[in-house]
Enzyme design. Structure first.
Site: not given
Lengths: 401, 487
Positions: A88, A344
């Site tokens: 991420c 996200h």
């Protein structure tokens, strides 16, 4: 002794696509959307870009390998292009490449773009995928909520926290992000929620309920960086400059040695100390204006605010319940809705966070603009699992402070 | 020197399917099932098969015993997970026994378990041999056999010396009596009428062989303390006993009410239960039936009292959780087409060369111990994980499978795919060092997990690769039960 990145690189322009379930848009569509805004904001021609970095994590779901998909989608002029992947932290990793290229003098103007097109799997949540031929032999079939949810069990054991008190603080975090997201036209989730709704939601991975988890979104974000001198020569004023970029990666000690208790992020603590030092920040609780942290799950945000040395260890619940991190609190956290509500799209998230800081510092954040003028903002990404992860931190701020 | 049984151990899966639930589902179709709907049967978890149950029985049997000096490992089953890959080899590897032990699979008959025992006893030498029988037999839904079968495993360490039960005599008889069969490529048994099997099978084939064994040993039928004969059908063993002159009170419980018939393991499961209940000097008669029969007669010794405590069959009968959901049994045994979701489609291919290279880690749960600083770690790696050490190529093998540990953190994950959601997993901190983010198994949904809970490891199926017919194994954590019984 390295002098660090402080004030060596300025943001020239930024763009961010609308995040969400973009059923009819491809990764290329999203990249072009973010890029077009960034190029216009920078006020330059595409031919002025010297090098480009693409950050994307689960490329097998959309663009495939290499940075060629970026070069093709944007029709870049045979410039150096690189694809980076670091869980991420992939977006921030792309940003780091571009910033370091400019700081080194190898490039005048560099671009970083993050993208993820996740909503083509046929099911909710992050794509299910293998972990490598050796890991598959012994790792549990671990999911993101399943690994991050364990922070809560360990945090409770360590600090003697009652289950309901922690659950309510986690709920407050999500309610706050929904309130913030409601004011953000580019956010994926724009509805407000109540504590009752959060506490009664279906369980995803004990003790994380549905509203403790961020959305899985499609989206892209783009940043163009240059030196402060070039930015000024292009007519830019009130520059937002890079104050610090730090990364820390687990070396296996949390997962395989005997000390870590499972309640915090070792990497975040290391990276935070380095980042504050690089930016010259002595007392972060007093000096920081804004945070965009990796609130993949409510519990992640809670423990992260301790790992970033804002709340004292064991004290995040009180700060959260006091509204310290709310939009009208002392240090707003996720003023744009965060991963929770902005969304996200993995590779885009780090750059999306910087985008919000950039807008807030220029007073361009619209209905969600922080009233008190922000000076320093930190973005934080966390890739992997609490027991084995990469943490990336960026501090941006006004030039000269 | 005496030849006989040196040690024994057993394993039964924790879940007990309530037969009343099977009857509830199927008696509309076959009302006769209601007559069988008493008690409960063992039900293997989704991650258990004959190999994993054999490993657990083997561990129990080898409690307190050196694993390095075995002469052989004979594994019997009619439900081997692999047709062409030695199953005994997997079991031996997981048990970390000496690699030069002769490992053999014995199959294709319900008396394979007793035959394996007879074979091991016949070839007994200085070094003991491990005999393990395990079965997880497939049945069609609504078959009466679904009611009477159970899943389980039994293990016996046999050899010469200080035996807990000495072999007095043994004899076998081969008769191609086809009471049931399963041809190549078939999933399920095809069985003939139970009354015929009783009248022309058990009652005709067994008595002469028993008589032969008793004569050989010069033991009167009336002196038998325990008669272990596995058939589930009521009164079959009692009828035979009467015919043979074996006392009625010597007829051993076939464990139908509590366990079910565990296939080729069952004669040995009953033998172990008999040994657990025996006093020195008892005579135990064991009969395995299937295309003939094996008959073995043992006499227990004073050494029985000295055997280290183990879970055994008695302990595993006590380690139970009632399962009232028959659909779960159907799902675990692939007996219905179920929507498992797209997440279940993830390719579980195993790279065989990777598997071989990392076999000690994955199959033996072998970790490392740093010879420079003493840090114990899992997995074994090139560079020591201790932040204060970092020595290169310093680690020697350090086994983790028999360690206990405590929960550092845990979750019950309903997002990730599991054949039995939620997927329980978490970080286990091992006694003496080392830790692992690991799957849990046999978690009772009603019991509360907590940080600090003590866990032990069990050998289980990690993943099924249904596309290629492969399955891989690893060790999973389960709460420690303090139910070891005296051997």
């Amino acid at each position: 002794m390295a002098s660090g990145i402080k004030d060596k690189v300025a943001i020239l322009g930024m763009g961010c696509s609308k995040f969400g379930e973009r059923w009819m848009d491809s990764a290329e569509d999203l990249m072009v959307e973010a890029f077009t805004e960034a190029l216009e904001d920078a006020g330059i021609e595409k031919s002025q870009i010297d090098a480009a970095w693409l950050g994307t994590a689960i490329e097998e779901q959309h663009v495939g390998k290499s940075a060629v998909p970026l070069a093709k989608a944007l029709r870049l002029a045979y410039i150096p292009v690189s694809r980076v992947e670091n869980y991420c932290a992939s977006g921030t990793e792309a940003f780091r490449g571009a910033v370091y290229a400019v700081a080194s003098g190898a490039c005048d103007i560099a671009l970083a773009l993050g993208v993820e097109k996740l909503k083509d799997t046929g099911y909710g949540g992050l794509p299910q995928r293998g972990r490598g031929t050796v890991n598959d032999l012994y790792w549990p079939n671990i999911s993101a909520p399943g690994s991050f949810g364990q922070l809560a069990t360990a945090y409770r054991a360590k600090h003697g926290v009652n289950k309901d008190d922690l659950k309510r603080a986690m709920a407050h975090i999500s309610i706050k992000s929904h309130d913030n997201g409601a004011l953000n036209p580019k956010a994926h989730l724009r509805s407000r929620i109540t504590e009752e709704k959060v506490l009664n939601a279906p369980m995803i991975a004990d003790p994380l309920g549905l509203y403790d988890c961020c959305g899985v979104s499609d989206g892209s974000a783009c940043v163009i960086v240059t030196t402060p001198e070039i930015a000024k020569s292009l007519g830019k004023k009130d520059l937002v400059t890079v104050k610090a970029i730090q990364l820390s990666g687990s070396n296996g000690a949390e997962a395989e040695y005997n000390n870590w208790d499972g309640s915090y992020f070792e990497t975040t603590r290391v990276a935070a100390q380095n980042a504050y030092k690089e930016a010259g920040i002595i007392n972060p609780r007093e000096q920081m204006s804004l945070f965009e942290v990796h609130d993949c799950f409510s519990i992640t945000e809670l423990v992260t605010m301790e790992d970033l040395f804002i709340s004292p260890e064991g004290g995040a619940i009180r700060d959260v319940m006091d509204g310290f991190y709310d939009a009208d609190g002392k240090i707003p956290c996720q003023i744009d809705g965060g991963l929770k509500c902005f969304g996200h799209p993995i590779g885009a998230s780090g750059i999306r966070m910087i985008y919000e800081m950039y807008l807030q510092m220029q007073g361009r954040a619209g209905a969600r603009q922080r009233q008190q003028e922000p000076v320093f903002g930190m973005t934080h990404n966390l890739g992997g699992f609490p027991h084995q992860n990469v943490c990336s931190l960026t501090i941006v701020g006004k030039e000269g402070v | 020197m005496d030849t006989g049984i040196i040690a024994f151990g057993g394993y039964l899966p924790k879940a007990r399917l309530q037969r009343s639930e099977i009857a509830k589902a199927h008696s509309w179709f076959n009302p006769g099932l209601r007559g069988l709907a008493k008690g409960e049967r063992t039900m293997a978890n989704w991650d258990e098969d004959s190999v994993t149950m054999a490993v657990e029985a083997g561990r129990d049997c080898l409690t307190g015993h050196d694993r390095a000096g075995l002469s052989g490992l004979f594994m019997a089953s009619t439900s081997f997970p692999f047709q062409d890959r030695q199953n005994a080899g997997i079991v031996g590897d997981a048990l970390d026994i000496n690699a030069d032990a002769l490992t053999v699979d014995l199959a294709s008959s319900q008396r394979a378990g007793t035959s394996a025992l007879a074979l091991a006893l016949r070839s007994a030498g200085d070094a003991p041999a491990l005999v393990i029988a395990a079965d997880k037999r497939q049945t069609k839904a609504a078959a009466p056999l679904e009611m009477s079968y159970g899943d389980g495993a039994a293990a016996l360490l046999v050899g010469q010396g200080d035996v807990v039960a000495r072999l007095l005599a043994a004899s076998s008889e081969a008769v191609d009596f086809v009471d049931h069969y399963r041809g190549q490529g078939e999933e399920f048994d095809y069985a003939w009428e139970a009354r015929w099997i009783r009248d022309e099978g058990y009652n005709q084939i067994v008595p002469p062989v028993v008589t032969r064994v008793l004569e050989q040993a010069s033991v009167a039928a009336s002196d038998i303390s325990s008669f272990c004969f596995p058939p589930a059908a009521r009164n079959v063993a009692a009828g035979l006993a009467k015919k043979l002159g074996v006392p009625a009170e010597a007829v051993a419980d076939n464990l139908q009410a509590t366990c079910g018939e565990t296939g080729t393991a069952h004669a040995l499961v009953m033998l172990i239960k008999a040994l657990e209940d025996a006093k020195p000097g008892d005579r135990i008669l064991v009969v395995g039936f299937g295309q003939g029969c094996d008959v073995l007669l043992f006499e227990t010794t004073e050494a029985l009292k000295k055997l280290a405590p183990r879970v055994g069959i008695t302990g595993h009968l006590a380690r139970r959780r009632a399962e009232g959901n028959y659909h779960k049994f159907l799902a675990f045994n692939d007996l219905m087409v179920m929507e498992r979701g797209i997440r279940s489609e993830l390719d579980k291919a195993t790279s065989l060369s990777t598997h071989y290279r990392t076999k000690d880690m994955a199959q033996k749960m072998m970790g490392g111990e740093c010879t420079a600083c003493g840090t114990v770690q899992f997995p074994k790696t090139n560079i020591c994980v201790s932040p204060n050490c970092g020595a290169v190529d310093s680690q020697k093998d350090h086994p983790f499978a028999e360690k206990t540990g405590r929960l550092n953190s845990f979750t019950a994950d309903r997002l990730t795919y599991s054949p039995d959601p939620p997927a329980y997993y978490g970080m286990v901190q091992f006694e003496g060092g080392g830790r692992l983010m690991n799957d849990f198994t046999d978690i009772d949904p009603d019991e509360e997990l907590d940080v600090g809970l003590e866990m032990r490891m069990m050998f289980r199926v990690k993943d099924y690769d249904n596309a290629r017919g492969f399955r891989r194994y690893f060790w999973k954590a389960t709460p420690v039960q303090t139910n070891a019984t005296k051997g």
